[in-house]
Structure formats: C-alpha cells, structure tokens
Design an enzyme around this catalytic site. Sequence first.
Site, PDB file in Angstrom:
ATOM      1  N   GLN A  47       0.814  -1.215   0.000  1.00  0.00           N
ATOM      2  CA  GLN A  47       0.000   0.000   0.000  1.00  0.00           C
ATOM      3  C   GLN A  47       0.846   1.263   0.000  1.00  0.00           C
ATOM      4  O   GLN A  47       0.362   2.355  -0.324  1.00  0.00           O
ATOM      5  CB  GLN A  47      -0.913   0.014   1.217  1.00  0.00           C
ATOM      6  CG  GLN A  47      -0.172   0.076   2.551  1.00  0.00           C
ATOM      7  CD  GLN A  47      -1.090  -0.070   3.747  1.00  0.00           C
ATOM      8  OE1 GLN A  47      -2.258  -0.374   3.625  1.00  0.00           O
ATOM      9  NE2 GLN A  47      -0.542   0.155   4.938  1.00  0.00           N
ATOM     10  N   LYS A  48       2.113   1.150   0.351  1.00  0.00           N
ATOM     11  CA  LYS A  48       2.974   2.332   0.468  1.00  0.00           C
ATOM     12  C   LYS A  48       3.270   2.981  -0.875  1.00  0.00           C
ATOM     13  O   LYS A  48       3.701   4.139  -0.925  1.00  0.00           O
ATOM     14  CB  LYS A  48       4.276   1.958   1.183  1.00  0.00           C
ATOM     15  CG  LYS A  48       4.092   1.544   2.637  1.00  0.00           C
ATOM     16  CD  LYS A  48       3.515   2.658   3.487  1.00  0.00           C
ATOM     17  CE  LYS A  48       3.490   2.292   4.958  1.00  0.00           C
ATOM     18  NZ  LYS A  48       2.971   3.382   5.797  1.00  0.00           N
TER      19      LYS A  48
END
Length: 331
Positions: A47-48
């Site tokens: 998700q980063k």
Amino acid sequence: MIRNQGISNTILDLVGETPMVKLQRITKKLKGSYYAKLEAFNPGLSQKDRIALHIVENAEKKGILKKGATIVETTSGNTGYSLAMIGLVKGYKCILAVSDKSSQDKIDLLKTMGAEVHVCPANVPAADPRSYYEVAKSIHKKTPNSVYINQYFNELNIDAHYRTTGPEIWKQTEGKITHLVVASGTGGTISGTGKYLKEQNPNIKVLGVDAIGSVLKKYHETGQLDLNEVSPYKIEGLGKNLIPTATNFDVIDIYEKVSDKEAAFTAREIVKKEGIFCGYTCGAVLQAARQYEKQDYFNKDSVVVLIFPDHGSRYMNKIYNDSWMKEQGFI
C-alpha cells in the site's frame, strides 16, 4: 473494478485500483462477510506505493523536488521500496534509514533497487540519535538538494488514501461496507480511508489494529503518551513508540492489540486456507478482526473490509521461515 488492462507508460501508472477478494474458509465460523483489499497488487507489492507516489508528485508540483535530487526517508521497508522504485523511474537518488526489525528480505530488496540503506536499532527511544527517525533527519541535513519525505508527520500520507483507497473500497462494496479493519502504523491508511468512508456513511465503524508493545491504543483511549506501554515486538509496519501526526485519531472508533505470535500464525493460515501469500501485518489485521468478532462487534449482516498491506515475499526469512519462528519461541 480494476483499471483497463491496456499498455501503461511506466510502472508507476499501475499504482492503486487494487482488487478485493471475499475470504471464504478462514472466516467461515465468524459472523458477517469478510473481504480483503489486496494492496500487494500495487507494483511495489504494498500500500505504500500510494503515499510515496502522491508525496513525490506533490513535491514535484511545488518545485521542491527536481531531477537529480535525493529522497531521504525513515521506513520499515515498504515505503522505502516504493520510493526507490519511484526514484529509479523519475531520476532521484534514494537514501533510507531502516529499522533493524525489518526483514533481511526487505533490506536486500532496497539495495537491489539502488537505495543507500542505513540500518538502525529498533529498540531505542524515538529521540535517540541512533533511531531511524533521527538518522534520517541527520542524513537530510547533511545531503545537499535532498527532500525528507517524513511519512509519520506528513498530511499527504492521509490525503493519498482519502483520494484513492477510500473511494475504491466504497465502489467495490457498492457502499455496503459496515466495518473497516486497518493496521495502524504511520496512520495514513486508516485515517485517509476511514475519513472518506465515514463521509459517505457516518455509521461505518473504523477499527484499528495495534501491536502489543505500541502506544497507539492507549493514546487513543486516554490522550496520553505512555512510554511504559513500549516494549520490543516483531511485527513490521504496525504500532509506534511515538504519536504520528499522520494519524487522525478522531476517525478511528477503537483499537485492538495483537501479539507477534498470533499475527504470524494467522498469516500462515491465510496462505493455507485462502491461497493469498500475504505479509506479516495482514495476519495481524485478520487476527484483530477475529478478536473484534469475539467481542460482538460484528453480526450476520456485517460487511467487513480488511486492508491487507503487503506481500508474503517480504517475509521469507521471518514468519515463513521455521528456524526464525523457533528462535522467537513461536514453534
């Protein structure tokens, strides 16, 4: 709904619009329906990618970040990988201060992506000059033409998920989501996603996941930072020994803490029962959902979305390694 499967100009065009899958066997005995948002489908496997790209592009628009500059960041590994990937595509050097709690797999990946990596002790206070927070600040001060991403205290961390993850979940569930379960580290994912969803339906409950050994749950309940809560733990990208301003605690309804051991075994169970090769924190998220269910937070009509942050390949030398599991006393 997934993006048009045409030809993209660069790998960065593939960030976001990740799939969601209904969990079947592993949640069979739990009340409600459970759906995993698979953030490992981002090109950087976590998700980063969302926050890294959003922060970098914002800095470019403001003229803060120009070609040939150096990106500096504090990371448990995933944000660092995303920034290194973005740096390679856009022409930036990347220097990362990484906690020694990060798996060797993550550290090796960062180096493979061309990043300069400084490994720092995890079990020291945030203000200690050896902590990865302070090391990153020091590197930034010493490095000309550098930009410090500072994800823990950057409002754009929240904004990235408000603009992307929240709307995606709302569309994918056709507005039927009743509960969101999210690991809380920097707090960007839970804050941004939760804010968007509560704007669509204020009755949606945002349930945080914290680690045993972290200060977030107690701070949420009391408004006090209690450093007596701090103790060493193994889960990466979850919990904190400080209070990140990238966490909007008003959006979060409640926190539940999980243990290193239960999170590790639950991650392994997800692989065996659902065929989803997930990361350590994914196990923590599902374990927290189980604990919430036991406390009657869900009923048969609940639509529970779990954000699975990253991919299991980042943890081959940790939770998927029997020798490591034995060293921790888990097996």
